[in-house]
Design a protein around this motif. Structure first.
Motif, PDB file in Angstrom:
ATOM      1  N   TRP A   1      13.539   3.981  -0.564  1.00 22.43           N
ATOM      2  CA  TRP A   1      13.547   4.695  -1.820  1.00 22.43           C
ATOM      3  C   TRP A   1      14.814   5.523  -1.985  1.00 22.43           C
ATOM      4  CZ3 TRP A   1       9.184   8.512  -3.674  1.00 22.43           C
ATOM      5  CH2 TRP A   1       9.316   8.681  -5.056  1.00 22.43           C
ATOM      6  N   PHE A   2      15.216   6.150  -0.888  1.00 17.11           N
ATOM      7  CA  PHE A   2      16.222   7.187  -1.049  1.00 17.11           C
ATOM      8  C   PHE A   2      17.630   6.777  -0.644  1.00 17.11           C
ATOM      9  CE2 PHE A   2      12.430  10.077  -0.584  1.00 17.11           C
ATOM     10  CZ  PHE A   2      12.357  10.308  -1.933  1.00 17.11           C
TER      11      PHE A   2
ATOM     12  N   ILE B   1       9.643   4.042   3.792  1.00 16.98           N
ATOM     13  CA  ILE B   1       9.701   4.470   2.399  1.00 16.98           C
ATOM     14  C   ILE B   1      10.985   5.243   2.147  1.00 16.98           C
ATOM     15  CG2 ILE B   1       8.617   5.982   0.696  1.00 16.98           C
ATOM     16  CD1 ILE B   1       5.946   5.228   1.822  1.00 16.98           C
ATOM     17  N   GLU B   2      11.332   6.075   3.115  1.00 19.73           N
ATOM     18  CA  GLU B   2      12.516   6.903   2.929  1.00 19.73           C
ATOM     19  C   GLU B   2      13.775   6.058   2.776  1.00 19.73           C
ATOM     20  OE1 GLU B   2      12.419  10.589   4.261  1.00 19.73           O
ATOM     21  OE2 GLU B   2      14.336  10.601   5.282  1.00 19.73           O
TER      22      GLU B   2
END
Lengths: 492, 134, 493
Positions: free
Chosen positions: A437-438, A433-434
């Protein structure tokens, strides 16, 4: 007509397989697979409803009465498995149309659908049969077609993954064959119910104990129980996306069902879990599997390998539930089986979409995904949190059931392992996710639009998992019925 | 006891030899040979189970009093088919691995994969470095 | 019509309860429908907020009638169910009343600060409120846990709102700490409770009385208090300062309206309705946690004094004030628990004012450090007057609501013959003077460092913060009305 449903469920996909090969048309092959899986699903729903109302159904193959003929049995313990397998097949069928077209040569496509039909027939047959030798045959049908499908993966690494799976899988199946042979030598019968009847009270029989060992070691390979899981990560990681979606949802689950069937309704819990320490070994291996699988998943740099290692860990959860040999434990295991297969199928399906659109699913290449494919990414977050077991996703309901069962039996170390596994799951899901997303997307990266049919399949699974998370009564009912059928009066 | 069951011991020895070959050899074809040996051992074990002392093949005839048990033989007929199919798939895979890697030695295949991966990583690093430097 | 009213508050199927959860969800849907139409979107948010506040406040007269509403059975024996009781109503009212206020403020703040992605912001904001309602009205631990996790996930995008490296780091700490504590500690605690008591319902006298020895209860209580990471007990408080990277309205939401209040609300609920105050007192199960809470209270206050960054100072002040409520709960005394419940309200109103002020200062004057605030009071009189009022309330001096909550907690610890907590509570207030008062004092009394180039913040920001500051004063006079429904449940004298 409805009396023939048990056999139709297996026969239709089995017949569709050669048709796929003979007709050699990509579209027709796909249509055949879709039709076969829809037929199976209809049969499964019908059978589940019938069983729920009137109890176990038996079907004597060719009207040869058991124990001489081969018997198909539909009961509480296998209706969830039948539903799961056929539903996964339908979803895989919807999903596979675009995915397979993008990943495989045109001339291999009909062959892949033939293999999918065969795998479906094998898994359904394995779930429905009431005859131990027949179970071996269906196991090999499903396994052989799976080896072939894995070898159709896009990279050359798929070939070795498939070969290794073939070698270890065949050894496992042959172990099962030895076990069945020993049990046959002791009793002279192959029918599960008949075996159970003739085996009661012969706990001290050496040959029988050897049979138990061979059967369970053989099945452990197919279930990917730690430390016999080595084949799984590469096999799931390299297979074509549609195949890993289908196989990850069903393959190990059906093997676990067969394990339950042998343990509770053939050899009997008092022999397997009482006279022999299968429960303690099972719990130990489950803990090791949960920890090792989750930890390994944290160190993978390819999304599909992350998911595959997570499967090794999730098998541990299910095995722990079964090894408790209590109603709550088995019911929790079934529930986790259902929830996990929905979740994991969704995740592999998402990985397939990413593979299609990004050309790679290595973590480094997922940078900025949250902006490029926001909805697909949202689906990943929901399904990923399902692996962690965060409410209100499906994983939470089943984890709740398993944890309750463990507390009931005071199995605190296993509980700690399970919670540690959840936290590790948070790490490996969080890593993905990191990045997605980021991290900044690469320069000039446009938003990407995945094909509608694949999106439909993914969101069906994701919403199903959310629905099961907030209202788990349907799967819980199925799981309870399964546990009751297994632990109650045989029923085999 | 041991002497009277010598057939079983023979068959188990055959299985173990097969299993040993699978585990110890890195050559994919030798692995398949070992696998076949292992399976054949199990098949013979089943046949052995059905054998009656002095029993004849289970074909009904007026001259024969005792027959061997036919069921294990039928079962093994099926199992042999499965074994042949497995062998066929395995050999096909070995051929494709040879086409893809130019070898059928497992360790060489792995080595080629890992050098490929390392080369890829080096290329990426170099690209990153260039991107940062310019 | 009569039927409708009857269904609205019928004892076993009170439609008002799911309606309170559904309204913010509808608001979330409305925001998504009205994407990119800024005024309509915010107007819808505020309208739904007012409607929600109306629904929740209308429930006050029926607070002790035990309204229930069963949604469906989640797993056999475990229904998802809502129930109305005074403590939950208190929390629901705080969240419901402060939501529209914060929304108005957020509309002004986010424009002034040129924040991106306002649709996402308002949608997740509404979702957070929905989860707060869900938590407040839960009838059992399982229902509560689902709302609790939903809130963590709904606030995650809000904390990471800026999307830069710092925001990502903060958001990661936030989610990891909250999820890890709830899965690692709270979930096993709830399952254990279920195994012991065969139910997870909240009952007025608790469900664990006589179900286990004092050793087990002590361990279980510790699992709960550390597992409820949102209550920010040390050492699981790290997420709160980390979440300071979020925009000011989000900080207000985290600290005052929803998140930390959900944490201490859960603590109070578990203390009163799961363990039961009598059981806790008899077994002494809460005692070790009293020390943890006391340590947190003092340590966080000291960190607050040493922080120059305004939001960080306020964050540690929150950690310290939350420890008050937890400490009150661990005293296992009716009066202290009532004080804790009241402090939940007074701290919410006070802390939201402080954060709204901090946000107004940041966007208008561009100042985020305490040492830069010299003389700003002259340029922004309203903002700093509100700040001063709220500071007084947090410290606990008249004429603000904080007086009564602190008084009740002190009274409770005295009645429970607990000397050390009494001293700690007093010391905490003194420390609060030390970390809050210098801010307003500097702003009003020190000469400005340079000539201010700005005036007061825009009305959409000063309006809400004045309103909440007035709320602090109103609570001084209205504390009895707030406590009245609780009196029956807690058997207050």
């Amino acid at each position: 007509m409805t009396g023939q449903l048990p056999v139709l469920q297996v026969a239709v996909p089995l017949l569709c397989a050669p048709l796929c090969v003979l007709l050699r048309s990509r579209f027709v092959a796909w249509l055949l697979f879709l039709a076969a899986s829809l037929t199976s699903l209809t049969c499964a729903v019908w059978l589940a409803e019938r069983v729920d109302r009137t109890g176990a159904l038996r079907y004597a193959m060719g009207d040869w009465q058991a124990p001489y003929g081969i018997e198909f049995v539909v009961n509480g313990f296998n209706t969830p498995v039948l539903l799961l397998v056929s539903l996964s097949a339908v979803v895989a069928a919807v999903y596979s149309r675009r995915s397979v077209a993008a990943e495989l040569d045109d001339r291999r496509v009909p062959l892949l659908y033939a293999c999918l039909c065969l795998a479906l027939a094998g898994l359904l047959g394995l779930s429905i049969t009431g005859d131990v030798f027949n179970a071996f045959v269906f196991l090999e049908i499903s396994s052989l077609s799976t080896y072939t499908m894995i070898a159709m993966g896009r990279r050359r690494q798929a070939l070795l993954a498939s070969f290794r799976y073939l070698v270890i899988g065949t050894i496992g199946a042959t172990f099962l064959l030895i076990g069945i042979g020993l049990a046959y030598a002791v009793t002279g019968t192959l029918n599960m119910a008949d075996l159970a009847q003739r085996l009661t009270g012969s706990h001290d029989n050496r040959a029988l104990q050897a049979a138990v060992v061979f059967v369970f070691v053989g099945l452990a390979v197919k279930m990917a129980v730690f430390p016999l899981h080595a084949w799984l990560p590469a096999a799931y990681g390299e297979a074509p996306s549609a195949v890993s979606t289908f196989v990850a949802a069903t393959g190990t689950k059906v093997a676990i069902y067969v394990f339950c069937r042998f343990a509770f309704t053939v050899f009997g819990a008092s022999l397997v879990f009482g006279a022999m320490p299968v429960d303690r070994i099972g719990l130990l291996l489950a803990c090791l599997g949960i920890l090792a699988g989750s930890a390994a998943a944290c160190f993978q740099d390819d999304l599909r390998y992350v998911l595959a290692w997570s499967s090794v860990a999730q098998v541990g959860y299910i095995v722990a539930g079964v090894s408790l040999a209590t109603t709550a434990g088995v019911s929790g295991a079934y529930l986790h089986m259902i929830m996990h297969s929905v979740t994991k199928a969704a995740l592999f399906a998402i990985a397939g979409v990413l593979l299609l659109r990004l050309g790679s699913v290595r973590l480094a290449d997922l940078a900025g995904l949250g902006r490029r494919m926001p909805w697909t990414f949202a689906a990943f977050v929901v399904a990923g949190l399902g692996l962690v077991g965060v409410p209100p996703t499906a994983g939470f309901a089943s984890k709740w059931a398993l944890v309750t069962a463990l507390v009931e039996r005071d199995q605190w170390p296993v509980l700690v392992a399970m919670l540690a596994g959840s936290l590790l799951a948070l790490v490996y899901v969080g890593r993905v996710i990191e990045v997605a997303w980021f991290r900044e997307p690469p320069d000039g990266a446009d938003p990407l639009r995945p094909p509608a049919s694949m999106v439909a399949a993914i969101w069906f699974l994701v919403l199903l998992s959310l629905y099961f998370g907030i209202d788990a009564s349907l799967p819980a009912h199925l799981a309870d019925a399964a546990a009751a059928a297994l632990l109650g009066k045989g029923g085999g | 006891m041991i002497a009277s069951h010598y057939v079983y011991w023979t068959f188990f020895a055959l299985m173990l030899i097969g299993l040993y070959v699978v585990i110890s050899h890195g050559n994919l074809l030798k692995k398949l040979i070992g696998l076949s040996l292992f399976q054949v051992g199990v098949f013979l074990f089943y046949i052995g189970l059905g054998k009656q002392d002095g029993g004849s093949a289970p074909i009904i005839s007026d001259d024969v009093e005792t027959y061997s048990h036919p069921l294990p033989q039928v079962l093994i007929l099926t199992a042999i088919v499965v074994g042949v199919a497995t062998l066929a798939v395995g050999l096909a895979l070995a051929v494709r691995i040879f086409e893809a890697y130019g070898t059928v030695e497992e360790d060489e295949v792995l080595e080629r994969d890992s050098t490929e991966r390392l080369a890829e990583r080096d290329r990426e690093r170099a690209a990153e470095h260039d991107g940062g430097g310019s | 019509m009569a039927e409708l009213t009857a269904a609205w508050t019928s004892p076993d199927r009170a439609a008002a309860l799911p309606a309170a959860v559904a309204l913010p969800l509808l608001a979330c849907g409305a925001v998504l429908l009205l994407r990119h139409r800024s005024i309509a979107r915010e107007a819808a948010s505020v309208a739904f907020g007012l409607a929600l506040a109306g629904v929740v406040l209308a429930l006050w007269p029926v607070a002790d009638r035990g309204l229930r509403f069963e949604l469906w059975t989640w797993l056999p024996g475990l229904p998802l169910e809502f129930a109305l009781e005074p403590l939950g109503l208190l929390f629901a009212s705080v969240a419901a009343v402060l939501w529209p206020v914060t929304t108005v403020y957020a509309a002004g703040y986010l424009r002034a600060a040129r924040e991106p992605a306002l649709d996402r912001f308002f949608a997740f904001f509404a979702l957070t409120i929905a989860s707060a309602m869900w938590i407040a009205l839960s009838a059992n631990l399982v229902t509560l846990l689902i709302g609790y996790e939903l809130m963590t996930l709904a606030t995650w995008p809000l904390v990471a709102h800026h999307g830069d490296a710092q925001a990502r780091r903060g958001a990661r700490t936030y989610v990891v700490v909250l999820l890890a504590t709830s899965i690692g500690l709270l979930l096993p605690a709830i399952v254990w409770t279920w195994a012991l008591a065969d139910t997870t319902d909240f009952r007025p006298d608790g469900i664990l009385a006589g179900q286990a020895g004092s050793g087990v209860l002590t361990l279980l209580f510790a699992l709960y208090l550390f597992g409820i990471g949102k209550a920010a007990l040390m050492p699981v408080h790290r997420w709160l300062p980390a979440a300071m990277v979020a925009p000011a309205p989000v900080s207000a939401l985290l600290h005052a309206v929803a998140v930390v209040k959900a944490g201490v609300f859960t603590v109070l609920k578990v203390t009163v309705y799961v363990f039961g105050l009598d059981t806790l007192r008899e077994t002494g199960a809460a005692e070790p946690m009293t020390w943890v809470a006391a340590f947190t209270l003092i340590a966080a206050a000291i960190v607050a004094i040493r922080s120059d960054d305004l939001k960080r100072r306020l964050a540690y002040s929150t950690v310290s004030q939350l420890a008050y409520i937890v400490l009150a709960a661990t005293l296992a005394h009716q009066v202290a628990a009532a004080g804790g419940a009241l402090h939940m309200v007074t701290h919410a109103v006070g802390k939201i004012t402080l954060f709204l002020c901090a946000g107004a200062i940041a966007v208008t004057a561009g100042k985020t450090r305490v040492s830069e605030l010299d003389g700003l009071g002259r340029a922004m009189p309203w903002t700093f007057a509100a700040f001063l009022t709220a500071s007084v309330s947090i410290i606990g001096l008249p004429p603000t609501g904080g007086t009564w909550s602190k008084w009740l907690m002190l009274l409770g610890s005295a009645e429970a013959d607990q000397v050390v907590p009494l001293v700690v509570l007093l010391a905490g207030s003194l420390l609060a003077v030390a970390y809050l008062m210098p801010i307003a004092v500097r702003a009003f009394l020190r000469p400005p460092a340079d000539l201010p180039t700005h005036g007061e913040a825009p009305l959409v920001m000063t309006g809400p913060l004045t309103l909440t500051a007035l709320g602090c004063v109103a609570l001084f006079f209205g504390a009895d009305a707030v406590l009245e429904p609780l009196a029956g449940t807690l058997e207050l004298p």
